[in-house]
Design a protein around this motif. Structure first.
Motif, short mmCIF file in Angstrom:
data_model
loop_
_atom_site.label_atom_id
_atom_site.label_comp_id
_atom_site.label_asym_id
_atom_site.label_seq_id
_atom_site.Cartn_x
_atom_site.Cartn_y
_atom_site.Cartn_z
N THR A 1 14.01 45.89 62.71
CA THR A 1 13.84 45.55 64.13
C THR A 1 15.11 45.86 64.93
OG1 THR A 1 12.30 43.78 63.57
CG2 THR A 1 13.28 43.73 65.77
N THR A 2 16.24 45.48 64.37
CA THR A 2 17.51 45.63 65.10
C THR A 2 18.33 46.83 64.64
OG1 THR A 2 18.72 44.19 63.56
CG2 THR A 2 17.60 43.14 65.45
N GLY A 3 18.05 47.33 63.43
CA GLY A 3 18.85 48.42 62.89
C GLY A 3 20.17 47.96 62.31
N ARG A 4 20.36 46.65 62.20
CA ARG A 4 21.62 46.11 61.69
C ARG A 4 21.50 45.78 60.20
NH1 ARG A 4 24.85 42.88 66.03
NH2 ARG A 4 24.10 43.78 67.97
N VAL A 5 22.65 45.81 59.54
CA VAL A 5 22.71 45.41 58.13
C VAL A 5 22.45 43.91 58.04
CG1 VAL A 5 24.19 45.22 56.10
CG2 VAL A 5 24.32 47.26 57.55
N ILE A 6 21.72 43.51 57.02
CA ILE A 6 21.46 42.09 56.78
C ILE A 6 22.54 41.54 55.84
CG2 ILE A 6 19.83 40.42 55.79
CD1 ILE A 6 17.58 42.38 56.54
N PHE A 7 23.17 40.46 56.25
CA PHE A 7 24.21 39.83 55.44
C PHE A 7 23.73 38.48 54.94
CE2 PHE A 7 26.54 42.84 58.02
CZ PHE A 7 27.48 43.36 57.14
N THR A 8 24.03 38.20 53.66
CA THR A 8 23.65 36.91 53.08
C THR A 8 24.78 35.89 53.15
OG1 THR A 8 24.33 37.69 50.87
CG2 THR A 8 22.02 38.02 51.51
N ALA A 9 26.00 36.35 53.44
CA ALA A 9 27.15 35.45 53.62
C ALA A 9 28.03 36.03 54.71
CB ALA A 9 27.94 35.30 52.31
N ASP A 10 28.56 35.14 55.56
CA ASP A 10 29.35 35.57 56.70
C ASP A 10 30.76 35.97 56.31
OD1 ASP A 10 27.27 35.18 58.46
OD2 ASP A 10 27.89 33.15 59.01
N GLY A 11 31.32 36.90 57.08
CA GLY A 11 32.70 37.30 56.90
C GLY A 11 33.64 36.41 57.70
N GLU A 12 34.94 36.55 57.44
CA GLU A 12 35.95 35.75 58.15
C GLU A 12 36.20 36.33 59.54
OE1 GLU A 12 37.33 32.97 57.16
OE2 GLU A 12 36.29 32.98 55.22
N LYS A 13 36.36 35.44 60.52
CA LYS A 13 36.58 35.87 61.90
C LYS A 13 38.06 36.04 62.23
CE LYS A 13 32.42 34.03 64.12
NZ LYS A 13 31.92 33.18 65.24
N VAL A 14 38.94 35.61 61.35
CA VAL A 14 40.38 35.67 61.63
C VAL A 14 41.10 36.26 60.42
CG1 VAL A 14 42.46 34.35 62.18
CG2 VAL A 14 40.27 33.68 63.18
N LEU A 15 42.02 37.17 60.70
CA LEU A 15 42.90 37.73 59.67
C LEU A 15 44.34 37.44 60.09
CD1 LEU A 15 43.62 39.56 57.22
CD2 LEU A 15 43.56 41.49 58.82
N PHE A 16 45.08 36.74 59.24
CA PHE A 16 46.48 36.44 59.54
C PHE A 16 47.38 37.27 58.63
CE2 PHE A 16 50.44 34.15 58.70
CZ PHE A 16 50.93 34.03 60.00
N GLN A 17 48.36 37.92 59.24
CA GLN A 17 49.34 38.69 58.49
C GLN A 17 50.74 38.25 58.90
OE1 GLN A 17 47.38 42.43 59.93
NE2 GLN A 17 47.70 43.12 57.83
#
Length: 340
Positions: free
Chosen positions: A212-228
């Motif tokens: 329907t959307t053409g997007r990949v389906i994810f079963t677990a969410d990724g992190e929204k923040v990367l700290f370096q």
């Protein structure tokens, strides 16, 4: 055009209008410790073809740019602030409307003199970069690859600033935090900005796509923040090198202490240079160059030329942008000497 949010354009229109309309410094203001300067520019380009034997596509492009610095100097205290924004749209008869420029950057730096010549300062710096509107991998304009604060980059640093001249400085920090924000969950799931990716559902060994959307389906969410955490260098040059030609250049380097792999320890590079050519008080030309390399930022490229971008076609690549413009401009400087 898929982003109905024309707020970025309205924002910049308002900002440019304000630049043209305002008196930057009130007559009774105390400007002895502040130097405020900048410019606003509008460029428009239009091409039309009728029965043109050589071929071509009708097009209109429109861009707004705003750049401003405010510097405060009092005794041993120095405070530099900067704002840089660009937003541009391109319309062609074949492809419709697309954005072709999009940038917002805010920076503040406080320094305290630590030598008699006032060339070395103990300094703290904060910098934020992002974009105003949604970005796409054209011709696919249904799935976003960027949004405001997706990504957004916040740099916080403490170090030494060497300023041998007013127009040149080199800031070096051995203690720098670089925070990458990917506030949109789907973009965070893809992991294309170096953050920890989500877990994609698989079908026949390949990421499963929502039809329907053409997007990949994810079963677990990724992190929204990367700290370096690492070392940072910020070198700046801004000067009128010859009459009516000004060069503005900035080089940023960041080395991550926390990387576990060679890729994570690669030095991030962001080099921007602009040449500003003043034609007269109201018209100017500009040439801007921008080179970026970040090993952890993955750029899409249709390598198998099937018209689709799969997740395995995202890879680190050198980014380069060049823009040449001519248009209406307005410059201001509260320290400018009055005309005789």
């Amino acid at each position: 055009m898929k982003f109905p949010k024309m707020l970025p354009l309205l924002f910049l229109l308002s900002f440019s209008t304000a630049l043209f309309a305002q008196d930057p410094v009130a007559a009774d203001a105390d400007t002895s410790k502040w130097k405020v300067e900048g410019f606003g520019a509008t460029t428009i380009n239009q091409v039309s073809f009728t029965n043109w034997a050589a071929g071509g596509d009708n097009s209109i492009s429109f861009a707004l740019k705003a750049f401003m610095t405010a510097r405060y100097n009092s005794g041993r205290h120095h405070w530099d602030n900067g704002f840089n924004a660009e937003y541009g749209l391109l319309w062609t008869k074949a492809e419709g409307m697309r954005k072709n420029e999009d940038k917002i950057e805010l920076e503040t730096k406080y320094g305290y003199d630590i030598n008699k010549k006032k060339t070395l300062l103990l300094s703290a710096l904060g910098n934020f970069k992002s974009q105003f509107a949604n970005g796409y991998n054209y011709p696919n304009d249904s799935i976003e690859i960027s949004k405001f604060a997706s990504p957004g980059y916040l740099t916080l640093a403490l170090g030494i600033d060497w300023k041998p001249k007013d127009y040149f400085s080199v800031f070096v920090s051995p203690v720098t935090g670089k925070i990458t924000f990917v506030t949109d969950q789907y973009l965070a799931n893809t992991g294309i900005y170096g953050n920890e990716a989500g877990v994609a559902a698989l079908e026949n060994g390949q990421p499963k796509i929502d039809t329907t959307t053409g997007r990949v389906i994810f079963t677990a969410d990724g992190e929204k923040v990367l700290f370096q955490f690492g070392a940072y260098l910020n070198a700046r040059f801004q000067k009128e090198v010859v009459k009516n030609i000004t060069v503005v250049s900035k080089l940023e380097l960041f080395a991550n202490y926390m990387g576990d792999t060679p890729e994570e320890k690669m030095i991030d590079v962001n080099w921007e240079t602009a040449l500003l050519f003043n034609i007269n008080e109201w018209f100017a030309a500009s040439l801007t160059l921008n080179l970026i390399y970040d090993k952890q930022t993955r750029i899409a490229k249709d390598e198998n030329e099937d018209g689709k971008i799969e997740l395995n076609e995202f890879d680190d690549r050198v980014q380069f942008k060049e823009a040449l413009g001519l248009g209406l401009t307005y410059k201001f400087n509260n320290k400018k000497e009055p005309k005789p």
